[in-house]
Design an enzyme around this catalytic site. Structure first.
Site, mmCIF file in Angstrom:
data_model
loop_
_atom_site.group_PDB
_atom_site.id
_atom_site.type_symbol
_atom_site.label_atom_id
_atom_site.label_comp_id
_atom_site.label_asym_id
_atom_site.label_seq_id
_atom_site.Cartn_x
_atom_site.Cartn_y
_atom_site.Cartn_z
ATOM 1 N N TYR A 1 -1.851 -1.745 11.015
ATOM 2 C CA TYR A 1 -2.159 -1.384 9.004
ATOM 3 C C TYR A 1 -0.467 -0.311 8.384
ATOM 4 O O TYR A 1 0.295 -1.443 7.498
ATOM 5 C CB TYR A 1 -2.609 -0.601 8.385
ATOM 6 C CG TYR A 1 -3.366 -0.487 6.467
ATOM 7 C CD1 TYR A 1 -3.919 -1.782 6.420
ATOM 8 C CD2 TYR A 1 -3.439 0.008 6.383
ATOM 9 C CE1 TYR A 1 -3.928 -2.205 5.235
ATOM 10 C CE2 TYR A 1 -3.475 0.061 4.701
ATOM 11 C CZ TYR A 1 -3.474 -1.053 4.359
ATOM 12 O OH TYR A 1 -3.953 -1.602 3.273
ATOM 13 N N SER B 1 0.511 -1.202 -0.062
ATOM 14 C CA SER B 1 -0.015 -0.217 -0.127
ATOM 15 C C SER B 1 0.931 1.065 0.369
ATOM 16 O O SER B 1 1.965 0.764 0.461
ATOM 17 C CB SER B 1 -1.152 0.498 1.674
ATOM 18 O OG SER B 1 -1.531 1.112 1.623
HETATM 19 P P1 NDP Z 1 -10.935 -6.606 -0.069
HETATM 20 O O1 NDP Z 1 -11.416 -6.443 1.328
HETATM 21 O O2 NDP Z 1 -12.218 -5.943 -0.765
HETATM 22 O O3 NDP Z 1 -10.153 -8.189 -0.300
HETATM 23 C C1 NDP Z 1 -9.922 -8.552 0.491
HETATM 24 C C2 NDP Z 1 -9.671 -9.649 -0.171
HETATM 25 O O4 NDP Z 1 -8.492 -10.844 0.201
HETATM 26 C C3 NDP Z 1 -10.913 -10.143 -0.123
HETATM 27 O O5 NDP Z 1 -10.623 -11.817 -1.397
HETATM 28 C C4 NDP Z 1 -10.421 -11.415 0.943
HETATM 29 O O6 NDP Z 1 -11.282 -13.716 0.595
HETATM 30 C C5 NDP Z 1 -9.390 -12.117 0.893
HETATM 31 N N1 NDP Z 1 -8.522 -11.695 2.723
HETATM 32 C C6 NDP Z 1 -8.977 -10.907 3.284
HETATM 33 N N2 NDP Z 1 -9.042 -11.679 4.654
HETATM 34 C C7 NDP Z 1 -8.321 -12.912 4.389
HETATM 35 C C8 NDP Z 1 -7.839 -13.864 4.911
HETATM 36 N N3 NDP Z 1 -7.451 -14.322 6.503
HETATM 37 N N4 NDP Z 1 -7.339 -15.074 4.435
HETATM 38 C C9 NDP Z 1 -7.804 -15.292 2.733
HETATM 39 N N5 NDP Z 1 -7.940 -14.238 1.972
HETATM 40 C C10 NDP Z 1 -8.303 -13.130 3.604
HETATM 41 O O7 NDP Z 1 -9.574 -5.898 0.200
HETATM 42 P P2 NDP Z 1 -8.818 -4.642 -1.259
HETATM 43 O O8 NDP Z 1 -9.088 -5.508 -2.425
HETATM 44 O O9 NDP Z 1 -9.300 -3.730 -0.637
HETATM 45 O O10 NDP Z 1 -7.763 -4.920 -0.676
HETATM 46 C C11 NDP Z 1 -6.656 -6.123 -1.562
HETATM 47 C C12 NDP Z 1 -5.258 -5.728 -1.034
HETATM 48 O O11 NDP Z 1 -4.898 -4.398 -1.662
HETATM 49 C C13 NDP Z 1 -4.781 -5.702 0.411
HETATM 50 O O12 NDP Z 1 -4.084 -6.637 0.821
HETATM 51 C C14 NDP Z 1 -4.934 -4.549 1.132
HETATM 52 O O13 NDP Z 1 -4.591 -3.711 1.527
HETATM 53 C C15 NDP Z 1 -4.185 -3.807 0.071
HETATM 54 N N6 NDP Z 1 -4.560 -2.613 -0.820
HETATM 55 C C16 NDP Z 1 -6.214 -1.603 -1.040
HETATM 56 C C17 NDP Z 1 -6.983 -1.011 -1.257
HETATM 57 C C18 NDP Z 1 -7.818 -0.079 -1.745
HETATM 58 O O14 NDP Z 1 -7.873 1.117 -0.882
HETATM 59 N N7 NDP Z 1 -8.760 -0.981 -1.533
HETATM 60 C C19 NDP Z 1 -5.525 0.443 -0.930
HETATM 61 C C20 NDP Z 1 -3.731 0.246 -0.663
HETATM 62 C C21 NDP Z 1 -3.841 -1.171 -0.883
HETATM 63 P P3 NDP Z 1 -12.519 -13.348 1.648
HETATM 64 O O15 NDP Z 1 -13.429 -12.317 1.568
HETATM 65 O O16 NDP Z 1 -12.267 -14.865 1.167
HETATM 66 O O17 NDP Z 1 -12.003 -13.281 3.079
#
Ligand code: NDP
Length: 236
Positions: free
Chosen positions: A145, A131
């Site tokens: 975070y 991020s």
């Molecule tokens: P979402 O919350 O929309 O999606 C998160 C994804 O990660 C889901 O598919 C979820 O699967 C999976 N996930 C979460 N926890 C677990 C776990 N314990 N085990 C397996 N899978 C898991 O997040 P984003 O798409 O927004 O974010 C994705 C990545 O991008 C993250 O690393 C986030 O920190 C990073 N990011 C996002 C930003 C944003 O503004 N959106 C900005 C900067 C970085 P499930 O629902 O099946 O658990």
């Protein structure tokens, strides 16, 4: 079909940025497997739509993550996307919740990357979704975070040295605000976030998938140990 026949594992692919990454690699001919934790329906729908395979693996469970990577066989491309955020005063946060965040956001990327490299062929690619908050944290209440996303920078710099001699690259993609369930563009933080940015909109998951695909492709073989920010100048 840039990734025809390539073996790709995406950790955390059921929703948001991870789902866009699954779609991108599947559309370009890769054999994609992705994990999910709490969203089986979204995972099944994405798998049906793309032809990707999906398996439940909690990224908070180190041994399960290692086993999943090991049992996936030799990977051409590993993408570690799963990540969570915690909001609120650091003095009030449950230490178990903080440690769980560190397990998902730091320990899983580290152990998955190392495990993938054991079997990865020359030319392999590891991409971790960090991020821009690894560089800049302009608001209170998100220190854990920020810690986790900064840690990924050291991960990439260090493991690039270990894996480089085998032609394996490892890079961090650092998004700014991206329109997902975790950070919807119509959420209450929109105006504050956009005030930091030169391009005053949320990014789209597909834009992050595009950068990820480039890093995974043949043009990026000399790119490793580096952070790649895609944030509308949030961090500039
Ligand atoms: P979402 O919350 O929309 O999606 C998160 C994804 O990660 C889901 O598919 C979820 O699967 C999976 N996930 C979460 N926890 C677990 C776990 N314990 N085990 C397996 N899978 C898991 O997040 P984003 O798409 O927004 O974010 C994705 C990545 O991008 C993250 O690393 C986030 O920190 C990073 N990011 C996002 C930003 C944003 O503004 N959106 C900005 C900067 C970085 P499930 O629902 O099946 O658990």
């Amino acid at each position: 079909m840039a990734f025809q026949g390539k073996s790709v594992l995406v950790l955390g692919g059921s929703r948001g940025i991870g789902a866009a990454i699954v779609e991108r690699f599947a559309a370009e001919g890769a054999k994609v497997t992705f994990t999910y934790s709490g969203s089986p329906e979204a995972a099944q729908q994405l798998a049906a739509r793309t032809g990707a395979k999906t398996v439940q693996t909690d990224s908070a469970d180190r041994d399960a993550v290692i086993a999943r990577v090991r049992d996936s066989g030799p990977l051409d491309i590993l993408v570690v996307n799963a990540g969570i955020a915690l909001f609120g005063d650091a003095l009030d946060q449950d230490p178990d919740a903080v440690d769980r965040l560190f397990r998902i956001n730091i320990l899983a990327p580290y152990h998955a990357s190392v495990e993938a490299a054991r079997q990865m062929p020359e030319g392999g690619r590891i991409i971790v979704i960090g991020s821009v908050n690894g560089d800049r944290m302009p608001v209170p209440g998100m220190a854990s975070y920020a810690v986790s996303k900064s840690a990924l920078q050291g991960l990439a710099r260090g493991l690039a040295r270990d894996f480089g001699p085998r032609g394996i690259t490892i890079n961090v993609v650092q998004p700014g605000p991206i329109d997902t369930d975790a950070n919807p563009e119509d959420g209450p933080m929109k105006d504050l976030m956009h005030s930091f940015m030169a391009i005053k909109r949320h990014g789209r998951p597909e834009e992050v998938a595009g950068m990820t695909a480039w890093l995974a492709g043949p043009e990026a073989g000399f790119v490793t140990g580096a952070m790649h920010t895609i944030d509308g100048a949030f961090g500039a």
